[in-house]
Design an enzyme around this catalytic site. Structure first.
Site, PDB file in Angstrom:
ATOM      1  N   ARG A 101       0.619  -0.684  -0.190  1.00 30.39           N
ATOM      2  CA  ARG A 101      -0.423  -0.077   0.067  1.00 30.39           C
ATOM      3  C   ARG A 101       0.629   1.286   0.169  1.00 30.39           C
ATOM      4  O   ARG A 101       0.377   2.378  -0.308  1.00 30.39           O
ATOM      5  CB  ARG A 101      -0.445  -0.217   1.122  1.00 30.39           C
ATOM      6  CG  ARG A 101      -2.146   1.039   0.919  1.00 30.39           C
ATOM      7  CD  ARG A 101      -3.511   0.595   1.649  1.00 30.39           C
ATOM      8  NE  ARG A 101      -4.504  -0.231   1.411  1.00 30.39           N
ATOM      9  CZ  ARG A 101      -4.987   0.262   1.075  1.00 30.39           C
ATOM     10  NH1 ARG A 101      -5.683   1.403  -0.159  1.00 30.39           N
ATOM     11  NH2 ARG A 101      -6.065  -1.052   0.543  1.00 30.39           N
ATOM     12  N   GLU A 133     -10.081   5.303   7.094  1.00 24.62           N
ATOM     13  CA  GLU A 133      -9.494   5.704   6.971  1.00 24.62           C
ATOM     14  C   GLU A 133      -8.285   6.926   5.938  1.00 24.62           C
ATOM     15  O   GLU A 133      -7.525   7.437   6.758  1.00 24.62           O
ATOM     16  CB  GLU A 133      -8.151   4.904   5.982  1.00 24.62           C
ATOM     17  CG  GLU A 133      -7.883   3.396   6.919  1.00 24.62           C
ATOM     18  CD  GLU A 133      -7.642   2.422   6.568  1.00 24.62           C
ATOM     19  OE1 GLU A 133      -8.445   1.557   4.831  1.00 24.62           O
ATOM     20  OE2 GLU A 133      -6.133   1.670   6.289  1.00 24.62           O
TER      21      GLU A 133
HETATM   22  N1  MTE Z   1     -12.966   3.862  13.878  1.00 28.64           N
HETATM   23  C1  MTE Z   1     -12.900   3.766  15.276  1.00 28.64           C
HETATM   24  N2  MTE Z   1     -14.152   4.373  15.842  1.00 28.64           N
HETATM   25  N3  MTE Z   1     -12.804   2.416  15.978  1.00 28.64           N
HETATM   26  C2  MTE Z   1     -12.159   2.123  14.642  1.00 28.64           C
HETATM   27  O1  MTE Z   1     -11.035   0.974  15.586  1.00 28.64           O
HETATM   28  N4  MTE Z   1     -10.409   2.111  12.666  1.00 28.64           N
HETATM   29  C3  MTE Z   1     -10.621   2.513  11.332  1.00 28.64           C
HETATM   30  C4  MTE Z   1     -11.395   2.472  10.842  1.00 28.64           C
HETATM   31  N5  MTE Z   1     -12.139   3.719  11.740  1.00 28.64           N
HETATM   32  C5  MTE Z   1     -11.852   2.412  13.478  1.00 28.64           C
HETATM   33  C6  MTE Z   1     -12.443   3.853  13.351  1.00 28.64           C
HETATM   34  C7  MTE Z   1      -9.846   1.041  10.446  1.00 28.64           C
HETATM   35  S1  MTE Z   1      -8.363   1.151  10.080  1.00 28.64           S
HETATM   36  C8  MTE Z   1     -10.599   1.060   9.491  1.00 28.64           C
HETATM   37  S2  MTE Z   1      -9.604   0.075   8.114  1.00 28.64           S
HETATM   38  C9  MTE Z   1     -11.750   0.685   9.445  1.00 28.64           C
HETATM   39  O2  MTE Z   1     -12.633   1.994  10.415  1.00 28.64           O
HETATM   40  C10 MTE Z   1     -12.506  -0.096   9.327  1.00 28.64           C
HETATM   41  O3  MTE Z   1     -13.851  -0.532   9.734  1.00 28.64           O
HETATM   42  P1  MTE Z   1     -14.907  -0.128   8.143  1.00 28.64           P
HETATM   43  O4  MTE Z   1     -14.180  -0.954   7.136  1.00 28.64           O
HETATM   44  O5  MTE Z   1     -15.936  -0.365   8.994  1.00 28.64           O
HETATM   45  O6  MTE Z   1     -14.798   1.512   7.812  1.00 28.64           O
HETATM   46  N1  HPA Z   2      -5.649  -2.566   3.773  1.00 26.20           N
HETATM   47  C1  HPA Z   2      -5.830  -3.890   5.465  1.00 26.20           C
HETATM   48  N2  HPA Z   2      -6.314  -4.932   5.559  1.00 26.20           N
HETATM   49  C2  HPA Z   2      -5.316  -5.581   4.932  1.00 26.20           C
HETATM   50  C3  HPA Z   2      -4.889  -5.040   3.749  1.00 26.20           C
HETATM   51  C4  HPA Z   2      -5.259  -3.615   3.184  1.00 26.20           C
HETATM   52  O1  HPA Z   2      -4.646  -3.177   1.837  1.00 26.20           O
HETATM   53  N3  HPA Z   2      -4.480  -5.384   2.900  1.00 26.20           N
HETATM   54  C5  HPA Z   2      -4.790  -7.281   3.717  1.00 26.20           C
HETATM   55  N4  HPA Z   2      -4.800  -6.628   5.118  1.00 26.20           N
HETATM   56 MO1  MOS Z   3      -7.339  -0.885   9.024  1.00 22.75          MO
HETATM   57  S1  MOS Z   3      -5.358  -0.317   9.212  1.00 22.75           S
HETATM   58  O1  MOS Z   3      -6.917  -1.671   7.706  1.00 22.75           O
HETATM   59  O2  MOS Z   3      -7.822  -1.733  10.108  1.00 22.75           O
END
Ligand code: MTE
Ligand code: HPA
Ligand code: MOS
Length: 757
Positions: free
Chosen positions: A304, A706
């Site tokens: 990434r 993210e």
């Molecule tokens: N928001 C909260 N409140 N707590 C979390 O742990 N994790 C983040 C983001 N927002 C997180 C968060 C991360 S690293 C990711 S990848 C995404 O939420 C995952 O959830 P989603 O795919 O449903 O957005």
């Molecule tokens: N993002 C987050 N988590 C992951 C990914 C990615 O692209 N690939 C494997 N685990």
């Molecule tokens: Mo989020 S770093 O892809 O859990």
């Protein structure tokens, strides 16, 4: 719609692993971890610890019936150290006792003898020793050698960014117990229930169907529980299996900070070439990722970094090489942005450097090089729908960037000991797991006879609001009141082979799976109503107010429609499977279409620096963000604010230090500073870009988890600009976090005529 968890959170009724009422006879476990970062284990004496009343067992590698292996991507990480230790904090043994205090007391009595070897803590140091976790990655586009000859300006330099502690409020936690036939149930605070199930099965030497993993919700994950909840789940399961008792592990903050991996620190070399008109013609970078002692997710994170190495810019000639370096730190892991932020900081540093040398504003260079929808990324994907120009244009207009800049200049010319700084941070982030096979999800939907609906998916709720979004999708697709929809726990026996909830794609993948299941159920209900009423199925419509026939209310409620279907013996349960269409990536040539779509946005940041103390405030963060057709503004704005804050913490104050032997020094909140309310910006304004949204996003509402973290990077450059206006002889350097101490040093570094002793 409000987050469905908000009331139970506020009332303290939400249940986390440590809140689950304990089964009779539950034992408590603590991990004995290595005091040494690198060495050969010469002796381990647990006899004194074992002699304590209440201590049931001390388990080590030799107690593992299956494989002593938890590596997900590469099998290079033992559950318990065996023969050698490779980081301080590495699990060596598990002390299981009748209560936690006893387990902790016993842990102190374990004696380990280690013959210490040299510890490597820096990525570049590891690189010099050829210590790698995986092969390097390289992305090439255009012809870089030829391009250098066409450049009017070329700048080279170095750039560093530090690690980051996830600081989920709930530490790593697992609770395991046996079912009647010796199968094991693990309640885990994990983003990846299937990863836990698969690894626990391998460790215990059992087939996967004998392990059930259940997740209610997480007190935050942020990537830190994508892979690293797994070892603690395996340990609890191992102890449960060995002792035939329920076993709970909940890490204390100190243990958690010592033992678990963090965001990867990166070191980088960059070289940027521009034309006379400030077009970036060539960009070369070498990224040195500090992976820690085992691969964990490092290879995927490295990928990434490569994908996002040009951020939101079109650069025709690029060559980016990334090395995953093996060091004697805890294995670093996923953290919101997943290697993207680290790479974006490098290109933004290169641009800031060029701007400084060319005596122009970074913004001028940034603006001239934004991607347009006709461009291709360096990995071949077309930047279709690139909205960065629109985001920036709207931000410049709505937030009056010219006026803001002028205000900053005027303030700085009038004030000697306070300086303001301004910077713009564009973001472009690809949505999809970069490993193609992970882009799939399933949902299981039951409609019960009373019309209420139960939904299980592979998505894990960790505060990001994915459950609320799935309720919305289900309610909309079935045309029912959201109050009728309940989201069940995430459980491997109901929804199998799940990808972790990560890559910001939890709502897209699981929401689409739920949508597929619900559309099928909706057609079946329509068929049932058509049968019952002697109508054609095309005449029937499910609406929020019950069945409609040819657009008119038929006076038949949802509940009655459900009953018709049940009485006709029509199945009221359905499974939906979704796999993102149209994505592919050829690793051998590093070209393809890895992402379903990209998320864009631009932030304008202003800061105010106290030039006597080096302290500072972030005055304002003004954002235009492309949410697509946002399905839940409250939740998504919360994600923007939370991610921004986390980005600001990473860039400005969260700083790790290790001693030369590889021991972490910043292992508690007294030595590791995270942002609090006083470090929040005075104002955060976020305007959604008017946008239809891509079809591959759930209800055309783009993933949001993210991308906004990277707006925080803007604060670094705003601070740098404030420093420059106080100390014109300061030559910008790129070494995040830019703590107040570092700001102070830079305010007075070789300042002409103001030498201090
Ligand atoms: N928001 C909260 N409140 N707590 C979390 O742990 N994790 C983040 C983001 N927002 C997180 C968060 C991360 S690293 C990711 S990848 C995404 O939420 C995952 O959830 P989603 O795919 O449903 O957005
Ligand atoms: N993002 C987050 N988590 C992951 C990914 C990615 O692209 N690939 C494997 N685990
Ligand atoms: Mo989020 S770093 O892809 O859990």
């Amino acid at each position: 719609m409000k987050n469905i968890d908000s009331i139970s959170h506020v009332k303290g009724r939400s249940v986390y692993v440590d809140d689950i009422p304990e089964r009779a006879g539950t034992l408590h476990a603590v991990v004995f971890h290595s005091p040494c970062a690198h060495g050969i284990i010469k002796g381990l004496d647990v006899s004194e610890a074992l002699n304590n009343n209440g201590v049931h067992a001390i388990l080590t590698a030799s107690d593992i019936p299956g494989e002593n292996q938890i590596g997900g991507v590469i099998p290079d990480e033992p559950l318990f150290a065996d023969g050698k230790v490779e980081f301080a904090g590495q699990p060596v043994a598990l002390v299981v006792a009748s209560d936690e205090a006893t387990a902790r007391k016993a842990r102190r009595l374990i004696k380990i003898e280690v013959e210490e070897l040299e510890a490597v803590t820096g990525a570049r140091e590891a690189y010099k020793k050829s210590m790698f976790l995986s092969p390097p990655g390289i992305f090439i586009s255009g012809d870089i050698e030829k391009a250098w000859r066409e450049c009017e300006y070329i700048f080279e330099g170095q750039c560093e960014s530090g690690g980051q502690e996830h600081l989920y409020i709930e530490g790593q936690a697992s609770y395991a117990y046996l079912n009647e036939d010796g199968a094991i149930r693990i309640i885990s605070s994990t983003q990846g229930p299937t990863h836990v199930q698969k690894t626990a099965a391998a460790v215990l030497g059992l087939p996967m169907h004998r392990i059930e993993v259940d997740v209610t919700r997480l007190g935050g994950g942020f990537g830190g529980k994508e892979d690293q909840a797994t070892p603690y789940a395996c340990m609890a399961a191992l102890a449960a299996m060995r002792l035939k008792k329920a076993v709970k592990i909940v890490l204390h903050r100190l243990d958690d900070m010592i033992m678990t991996g963090k965001r990867h620190p990166y070191s980088a070399d960059y070289k940027i070439g521009l034309s006379a008109g400030l077009k970036i013609i060539a960009y070369q970078a070498r990224l040195y990722q500090n992976g820690g002692a085992a691969a964990d997710l490092s290879p995927a994170i490295l990928d990434r970094s490569l994908f996002h190495s040009t951020n939101a810019y079109y650069i025709p000639n690029t060559e980016v090489t990334a090395y995953s370096c093996k060091t004697n730190l805890p294995p670093n892991t996923a953290f919101r942005g997943f290697g993207g932020p680290q790479a974006m900081f490098v290109i933004e540093s290169a641009i800031a450097r060029a701007a400084h040398e060319l005596k122009t504003e970074a913004r001028t260079i940034q603006e001239r090089n934004f991607l347009s929808s006709k461009d291709h990324f360096q990995y071949g994907q077309k930047a279709a729908g690139a909205s960065i120009r629109k985001c920036y244009k709207l931000a410049a207009k709505e937030f009056q960037i010219e006026r803001l800049s002028k205000e900053v200049r005027e303030f700085n010319s009038k004030n000697g000991l306070r300086k303001k700084g301004i910077a713009m941070m564009p973001v472009c982030f690809g949505i999809s797991f970069t490993s193609k096979h992970m882009n799939q999800a399933r949902a299981l939907v039951h409609i019960y006879q009373d019309g209420s609906v139960g939904v299980s998916t592979g998505a894990v709720e960790m505060g990001q609001g994915v459950n609320t979004k799935i309720v919305q999708v289900v309610a909309k697709t079935l045309a029912v009141d959201p109050g009728l929809v309940r989201i069940e726990t995430t459980n491997t026996t109901r929804v199998s082979n799940t990808s972790p909830t990560a890559a910001s794609s939890g709502a897209d993948l699981n929401g689409k799976a739920a949508q597929i299941a619900c559309s099928r159920l909706a057609s079946r209900l329509k068929r049932a109503a058509a049968n019952k009423l002697g109508k054609e199925i095309r005449d029937i419509e499910l609406s929020g107010k019950g069945i409609r026939i040819n657009g008119k209310s038929a006076g038949i409620s949802w509940k009655e429609a459900v009953k018709y279907a049940y009485m006709q013996r029509i199945c009221l349960s359905e499974q939906g499977h979704y796999s993102t269409p149209g994505i592919d990536f050829n690793r051998s040539i590093s070209k393809g279409q890895p992402f379903a779509y990209h998320v864009y946005g631009a932030a304008i940041v202003t800061v105010n620096v106290d030039c006597i103390r080096g302290t500072y405030e972030v005055e304002r963060v003004n954002i235009v963000h492309d949410f697509g057709n946002c399905m839940n503004t409250l939740i998504d704005m919360g994600q923007v604010e939370g991610a921004l804050m986390q980005g600001i913490g990473w860039m400005t104050m969260e700083e790790f230090s290790w001693d030369k032997n590889g021991h972490i020094l910043s292992k508690s909140l007294s030595t590791y500073k995270v942002p609090d309310i006083y470090s929040a910006p005075g104002e955060v304004n976020c305007i959604p870009l008017p946008s239809k949204g891509p079809a591959k996003a759930i209800l055309k509402s783009k993933a949001v988890g993210e991308p906004p973290l990277m707006y925080g990077i803007g604060v670094y450059f705003a601070l740098q600009n404030a420093i420059i206006s106080f100390n014109p002889s300061y030559r910008p350097d790129f070494n995040a976090p830019l703590t107040p101490e570092k700001v102070l040093m830079r305010l007075y570094s070789s300042r002409p005529g103001k030498k201090r002793s």
